[in-house]
Design a protein around this motif. Sequence first.
Motif, PDB file in Angstrom:
ATOM      1  N   TYR A 662      13.271   0.182  10.813  1.00 17.49           N
ATOM      2  CA  TYR A 662      12.336   1.237  10.404  1.00 17.49           C
ATOM      3  C   TYR A 662      13.096   2.293   9.618  1.00 17.49           C
ATOM      4  CZ  TYR A 662       9.575   5.517  10.626  1.00 17.49           C
ATOM      5  OH  TYR A 662       8.915   6.673  10.294  1.00 17.49           O
ATOM      6  N   LYS A 665      10.283   8.162   5.363  1.00 16.06           N
ATOM      7  CA  LYS A 665      10.024   8.345   3.933  1.00 16.06           C
ATOM      8  C   LYS A 665      11.280   8.805   3.194  1.00 16.06           C
ATOM      9  CE  LYS A 665       8.405  13.151   4.218  1.00 16.06           C
ATOM     10  NZ  LYS A 665       7.264  14.059   4.002  1.00 16.06           N
ATOM     11  N   ARG A 678       8.825   7.517  -1.332  1.00 14.53           N
ATOM     12  CA  ARG A 678       8.530   6.214  -0.744  1.00 14.53           C
ATOM     13  C   ARG A 678       8.057   6.440   0.689  1.00 14.53           C
ATOM     14  NH1 ARG A 678      14.232   3.110  -2.040  1.00 14.53           N
ATOM     15  NH2 ARG A 678      14.821   4.402  -3.833  1.00 14.53           N
ATOM     16  N   THR A 681       8.749   2.711   6.055  1.00 10.66           N
ATOM     17  CA  THR A 681       8.635   1.258   6.023  1.00 10.66           C
ATOM     18  C   THR A 681       9.139   0.638   7.322  1.00 10.66           C
ATOM     19  OG1 THR A 681      10.825   1.067   5.006  1.00 10.66           O
ATOM     20  CG2 THR A 681       8.936   1.146   3.524  1.00 10.66           C
ATOM     21  N   SER A 682       8.617  -0.552   7.630  1.00 12.38           N
ATOM     22  CA  SER A 682       9.076  -1.347   8.764  1.00 12.38           C
ATOM     23  C   SER A 682       9.236  -2.787   8.291  1.00 12.38           C
ATOM     24  CB  SER A 682       8.076  -1.294   9.925  1.00 12.38           C
ATOM     25  OG  SER A 682       7.962   0.020  10.438  1.00 12.38           O
ATOM     26  N   ASN A 705      11.176 -10.369   6.121  1.00  8.06           N
ATOM     27  CA  ASN A 705      10.009  -9.542   5.803  1.00  8.06           C
ATOM     28  C   ASN A 705       8.733 -10.258   6.237  1.00  8.06           C
ATOM     29  OD1 ASN A 705       8.377  -7.486   4.834  1.00  8.06           O
ATOM     30  ND2 ASN A 705       8.567  -8.094   2.684  1.00  8.06           N
ATOM     31  N   GLU A 709       5.816  -6.538   4.172  1.00  4.49           N
ATOM     32  CA  GLU A 709       5.857  -5.113   3.813  1.00  4.49           C
ATOM     33  C   GLU A 709       6.292  -4.976   2.359  1.00  4.49           C
ATOM     34  OE1 GLU A 709       6.105  -0.843   5.113  1.00  4.49           O
ATOM     35  OE2 GLU A 709       5.185  -2.631   5.936  1.00  4.49           O
ATOM     36  N   ARG A 710       5.543  -4.213   1.571  1.00  2.00           N
ATOM     37  CA  ARG A 710       5.875  -4.019   0.159  1.00  2.00           C
ATOM     38  C   ARG A 710       6.045  -2.526  -0.091  1.00  2.00           C
ATOM     39  NH1 ARG A 710       4.773  -8.753  -2.425  1.00  2.00           N
ATOM     40  NH2 ARG A 710       6.454  -8.076  -3.798  1.00  2.00           N
ATOM     41  N   THR A 711       7.226  -2.150  -0.454  1.00  2.00           N
ATOM     42  CA  THR A 711       7.536  -0.751  -0.723  1.00  2.00           C
ATOM     43  C   THR A 711       8.224  -0.642  -2.074  1.00  2.00           C
ATOM     44  OG1 THR A 711       8.586   1.238   0.170  1.00  2.00           O
ATOM     45  CG2 THR A 711       9.805  -0.812   0.367  1.00  2.00           C
TER      46      THR A 711
END
Length: 740
Positions: A662, A665, A678, A681-682, A705, A709-711
């Motif tokens: 994890y 931001k 951003r 995210t995890s 992934n 998860e898309r960051t």
Amino acid sequence: MKPLSIRLAAGACSLGVMAFCVATAHAQETMGQASGETAAAAEASQESARTLGTVTVTAQRRSESLQDVPVVVTVFGADEIAAARIQQIDDIVTRTPGLSFDAFPASQPRLYIRGIGSGDRGASGDPSSAVFLDEVYLGRPSAVAFDAFDVERIEVLKGPQGTLYGRNVVGGAINVISKRPVLDSFGAGASATAGNYGRLDGAAFLNAPVAGNTGAVRVSGSYRSNDGYVENPFLGRDVDDQETLSGRLQYYAEPTDSLRMHITLDGTRDRALGTANHVLELDETDPLSNFYAQNFDPDVTYGSDPGFMERDTWGARGEVAYDFSFATVTALLSYRDLDYGFGYDFDGGNPDPTSPGFNAINISGGNEETAELSSQELRFSSLPDSPVTWVVGLYRYNQDVLRTDSLILNADVIAPIELFDAFVADAELDSHAVFGDVSLPVTDKLTVFGGLRYSRDEKTQRVFNTDSNVPLRADDLFDATASADFDDLTYRAGLEYQLTPDHMAYASVSRGFKSGGFNGEPSDAAAAVTPFDPEVAVQYEAGHKSLFLDGTLIWNNSVFYVDYTDLQTTQTNNGVRIITNAGEAHIQGYETQLQVSPATNFNLAVAYAYTDAVFDEFVEDGVDYSGNQISRSPKHKVTVSPSYTLALANGPDLTFAVDYQYTSKIFDDNNNQPPELRDATSFVDARVVLDGLGNGMSVSLWGKNLTDERTRTFQGGFLGANFGAFNPPRTYGVTLSWDY
């Protein structure tokens, strides 16, 4: 005030943990005496209690247990590297609290350790946090090209380095240590992988003794490929693919008991399409924003040019060590050659009005770089059985870089012809240093340590944009040359106290320095010859390393505070990346690492890093950024890695393992304003490994992934829009391995 309260809370936590360690150790000692435990049994018990913490590291230029090192080190061993598919620098970043990076493009990674990093890829710039490959400094972002196959371990050191390592770094270091040739046995191994997106990997090594077991040769190589993660329907092909070929040849010899020689040749060849950019948020205050089509789908791009990445790099390394009666003398020489090219469709759109990715403004560009890097190091160090451990040395590093940064603007709404702008920078760095470090036992429990380093860097850069047909990013066309010298005296000092055989506390202060330089994309001739200043970080740190429950639990904690002066920060204005010095900043934080093995078949590793990186004084172009977070520095990062092994009938082991990470931001710009941030995210990776199948065979089913998860891995504003790229999607596959 919040920073003070954080420091007090973290300090209280650390003191409380240390007190608990002492109390626990005292209770264990009392119970041992009450039960009549013999001295021999107590010693055996203490040795058993260290079994979980016997990871060997060389973070202080000598081999020692991880639990005995008075610094924060994150270590990945050979087994973990293979099982978790740690292959490249981004795999290390995702698994290390306190470590982040900028991935545009991924072939030029910019590392940030505890909030200290550099956005400067210019020809005369230096990384604030760096990568060392077998003790050799990789001074260019695009030179960080290695495959983690046949690697002994990877160490991540946090904080200033320099009194022990050849090249000074201000933020931290990633040390990659290859497996050396083995003198007395033949060895071989291979692996093959197939996965989605056309994933096809292969790797192999061979170790063979020669010259009557006084020497050995080791050859290793790998091939990594996929067909591309992002679809481009406009071009009818996929991009963001990979084709990487790496190889390493080593010769190691011990002709006598006192003499050791090690020679290495390595090389990497990369070919890829991409990066897949997207039009994201629009700046409605800019009329140019009306000429873009937004695209938030991470799996699709509409670029009119597929882009490319081509990298060819090779290096040679030679090391000779001789043991005299009083010390070991080591000479280390290295040379690395780099030829790199990167081109991209920045806006991720095309000029076809019927296309869903139609952009009336088309932006492209790229980088070309050739570089030669060389270093020479001579050091004297204490013998392994010396009660006082020390090292002194001389170091020289030379770097010649020729780099072109180009921008192409094709838009009828701006100009009737295609506009081309290129900055060409030819830079040379000549660095010299003398360094020394010592660890002195004062008592059987107390050790003091410290070191000094004097560094002097001489830099010269010629930069010009006269090949442009119009100065898009500068006020005018110019050709300018400048030189500057930078020097500093850096240090570290501290003490470690062995509270009990299982509990060690330490405190230290260290100073790091990164020399100044010149902008590779200056706005005019005056800016081209005006250097930016060096940056300095002074870090204060206290912590402890502890073993509990007969060695089945490791718990390490540290708190730190950094005074950061004149940090070199990157601000982007109208497509120009300008390096300036922020006045003052501070970074404070807390890190904890917990590893527990309550049963022989279960293991749990948990790590957490809190990093509060804040500008104290920073005003640029009349805008006050004081109080803002330093860019690309998440406040919170957590990793959790449980694993369970089930012993099957007739010998094989079945292991289930998960890696969770994890990250809070991240701001991509120092102004801390949307859209350049951003979200948290995890990521979840997992694997099932069937080991011990006979004849050294094993098979692994793995996924990365898994939650898809898309960051955003990169984003930046230019000409009315925010452009960005995304991380890879869910991937999975199967790996078959053989080890003889």
